[in-house]
Design a protein around this motif. Sequence first.
Motif, PDB file in Angstrom:
ATOM      1  N   GLU A  11     -42.753 -57.801  88.893  1.00 43.59           N
ATOM      2  CA  GLU A  11     -42.663 -58.187  90.299  1.00 43.59           C
ATOM      3  C   GLU A  11     -42.216 -59.643  90.371  1.00 43.59           C
ATOM      4  O   GLU A  11     -42.976 -60.548  90.043  1.00 43.59           O
ATOM      5  N   LEU A  12     -40.999 -59.857  90.803  1.00 35.58           N
ATOM      6  CA  LEU A  12     -40.429 -61.203  90.827  1.00 35.58           C
ATOM      7  C   LEU A  12     -41.227 -62.136  91.732  1.00 35.58           C
ATOM      8  O   LEU A  12     -41.469 -63.291  91.371  1.00 35.58           O
ATOM      9  N   ASP A  13     -41.655 -61.656  92.881  1.00 32.79           N
ATOM     10  CA  ASP A  13     -42.398 -62.530  93.792  1.00 32.79           C
ATOM     11  C   ASP A  13     -43.694 -63.019  93.162  1.00 32.79           C
ATOM     12  O   ASP A  13     -44.057 -64.187  93.274  1.00 32.79           O
ATOM     13  N   HIS A  14     -44.392 -62.150  92.451  1.00 28.07           N
ATOM     14  CA  HIS A  14     -45.634 -62.537  91.772  1.00 28.07           C
ATOM     15  C   HIS A  14     -45.339 -63.556  90.662  1.00 28.07           C
ATOM     16  O   HIS A  14     -46.054 -64.546  90.504  1.00 28.07           O
ATOM     17  N   PHE A  15     -44.276 -63.320  89.903  1.00 26.75           N
ATOM     18  CA  PHE A  15     -43.874 -64.248  88.842  1.00 26.75           C
ATOM     19  C   PHE A  15     -43.602 -65.631  89.416  1.00 26.75           C
ATOM     20  O   PHE A  15     -44.063 -66.643  88.881  1.00 26.75           O
ATOM     21  N   LEU A  16     -42.854 -65.691  90.513  1.00 26.85           N
ATOM     22  CA  LEU A  16     -42.525 -66.977  91.130  1.00 26.85           C
ATOM     23  C   LEU A  16     -43.770 -67.669  91.690  1.00 26.85           C
ATOM     24  O   LEU A  16     -43.904 -68.895  91.587  1.00 26.85           O
ATOM     25  N   GLU A  17     -44.691 -66.900  92.243  1.00 29.97           N
ATOM     26  CA  GLU A  17     -45.950 -67.484  92.725  1.00 29.97           C
ATOM     27  C   GLU A  17     -46.717 -68.130  91.575  1.00 29.97           C
ATOM     28  O   GLU A  17     -47.261 -69.218  91.719  1.00 29.97           O
ATOM     29  N   HIS A  44     -36.387 -63.776  77.725  1.00 24.98           N
ATOM     30  CA  HIS A  44     -37.570 -64.618  77.553  1.00 24.98           C
ATOM     31  C   HIS A  44     -38.786 -64.092  78.308  1.00 24.98           C
ATOM     32  O   HIS A  44     -39.909 -64.228  77.838  1.00 24.98           O
ATOM     33  N   PHE A  45     -38.561 -63.543  79.493  1.00 20.76           N
ATOM     34  CA  PHE A  45     -39.654 -63.023  80.319  1.00 20.76           C
ATOM     35  C   PHE A  45     -39.289 -61.622  80.790  1.00 20.76           C
ATOM     36  O   PHE A  45     -38.151 -61.370  81.170  1.00 20.76           O
ATOM     37  N   LYS A  46     -40.279 -60.733  80.778  1.00 17.56           N
ATOM     38  CA  LYS A  46     -40.120 -59.392  81.338  1.00 17.56           C
ATOM     39  C   LYS A  46     -40.995 -59.354  82.583  1.00 17.56           C
ATOM     40  O   LYS A  46     -42.206 -59.549  82.507  1.00 17.56           O
ATOM     41  N   ILE A  47     -40.358 -59.099  83.718  1.00 17.80           N
ATOM     42  CA  ILE A  47     -41.025 -59.297  85.006  1.00 17.80           C
ATOM     43  C   ILE A  47     -41.060 -57.994  85.789  1.00 17.80           C
ATOM     44  O   ILE A  47     -40.018 -57.405  86.069  1.00 17.80           O
ATOM     45  N   TRP A  50     -35.915 -60.891  82.771  1.00 23.86           N
ATOM     46  CA  TRP A  50     -35.454 -59.533  83.062  1.00 23.86           C
ATOM     47  C   TRP A  50     -36.403 -58.906  84.068  1.00 23.86           C
ATOM     48  O   TRP A  50     -37.598 -58.743  83.799  1.00 23.86           O
ATOM     49  N   VAL A  51     -35.906 -58.590  85.237  1.00 29.04           N
ATOM     50  CA  VAL A  51     -36.682 -57.874  86.243  1.00 29.04           C
ATOM     51  C   VAL A  51     -36.620 -56.403  85.835  1.00 29.04           C
ATOM     52  O   VAL A  51     -35.559 -55.782  85.884  1.00 29.04           O
ATOM     53  N   ILE A  52     -37.737 -55.900  85.382  1.00 29.95           N
ATOM     54  CA  ILE A  52     -37.799 -54.592  84.730  1.00 29.95           C
ATOM     55  C   ILE A  52     -37.163 -53.509  85.584  1.00 29.95           C
ATOM     56  O   ILE A  52     -37.468 -53.374  86.776  1.00 29.95           O
ATOM     57  N   ILE A  79     -33.648 -71.039  85.059  1.00 29.90           N
ATOM     58  CA  ILE A  79     -33.962 -69.676  84.639  1.00 29.90           C
ATOM     59  C   ILE A  79     -33.042 -68.735  85.418  1.00 29.90           C
ATOM     60  O   ILE A  79     -32.785 -68.940  86.602  1.00 29.90           O
ATOM     61  N   PHE A  80     -32.545 -67.732  84.707  1.00 31.06           N
ATOM     62  CA  PHE A  80     -31.631 -66.757  85.298  1.00 31.06           C
ATOM     63  C   PHE A  80     -32.350 -65.421  85.345  1.00 31.06           C
ATOM     64  O   PHE A  80     -32.822 -64.927  84.318  1.00 31.06           O
ATOM     65  N   PHE A  81     -32.453 -64.825  86.532  1.00 30.27           N
ATOM     66  CA  PHE A  81     -33.104 -63.523  86.714  1.00 30.27           C
ATOM     67  C   PHE A  81     -32.044 -62.450  86.846  1.00 30.27           C
ATOM     68  O   PHE A  81     -31.024 -62.641  87.501  1.00 30.27           O
ATOM     69  N   GLU A  82     -32.336 -61.288  86.272  1.00 25.64           N
ATOM     70  CA  GLU A  82     -31.361 -60.184  86.261  1.00 25.64           C
ATOM     71  C   GLU A  82     -32.107 -58.891  86.010  1.00 25.64           C
ATOM     72  O   GLU A  82     -33.096 -58.866  85.278  1.00 25.64           O
ATOM     73  N   ASP A  83     -31.627 -57.803  86.627  1.00 23.85           N
ATOM     74  CA  ASP A  83     -32.258 -56.499  86.399  1.00 23.85           C
ATOM     75  C   ASP A  83     -31.524 -55.660  85.359  1.00 23.85           C
ATOM     76  O   ASP A  83     -31.950 -54.555  85.055  1.00 23.85           O
ATOM     77  N   ILE A  84     -30.460 -56.190  84.797  1.00 26.06           N
ATOM     78  CA  ILE A  84     -29.753 -55.526  83.699  1.00 26.06           C
ATOM     79  C   ILE A  84     -29.870 -56.449  82.496  1.00 26.06           C
ATOM     80  O   ILE A  84     -29.277 -57.538  82.468  1.00 26.06           O
ATOM     81  N   ALA A  85     -30.645 -56.040  81.504  1.00 26.88           N
ATOM     82  CA  ALA A  85     -31.024 -56.920  80.397  1.00 26.88           C
ATOM     83  C   ALA A  85     -29.834 -57.514  79.655  1.00 26.88           C
ATOM     84  O   ALA A  85     -29.847 -58.695  79.312  1.00 26.88           O
TER      85      ALA A  85
END
Length: 112
Positions: free
Chosen positions: A99-105, A94-97, A76-78, A55-61
């Motif tokens: 809080e990344l830490d909460h998502f990973l938990e 695929h995912f709109k996030i 996408w980190v909102i 999974i690739f996380f990014e704050d620019i959609a």
Amino acid sequence: MAQENMQIMLLVICKLDENLFSIFDIVDSDFVPKPERSPYERLIKKYDIIPEQSIFFEDIARNLKPAHDLGMKTGWVINEDNWAKEGHDEDHVHFKIKELDHFLEQCNLLIK
């Protein structure tokens, strides 16, 4: 060196320093910026990443499209900036996030 120190500081603040072994930045991509495809290909090659298991996380959609096209899931980190939102409602996100830490938990709970 200042950029690397900032990255390390952010990793420590986010408590990610124990789980990450490397940082891939603009230098590693030969200064080719996202969303060009080649930085993603270099990342995959450098770390032997299996895109379908990643999974690739990014704050620019819009920067998620190449990762999606290469077979990765994307998160996408909102970011409320209009320029960062562009493309957030397209199929490559695929995912709109919030809080990344909460998502990973939550992900960790699913795999335990």
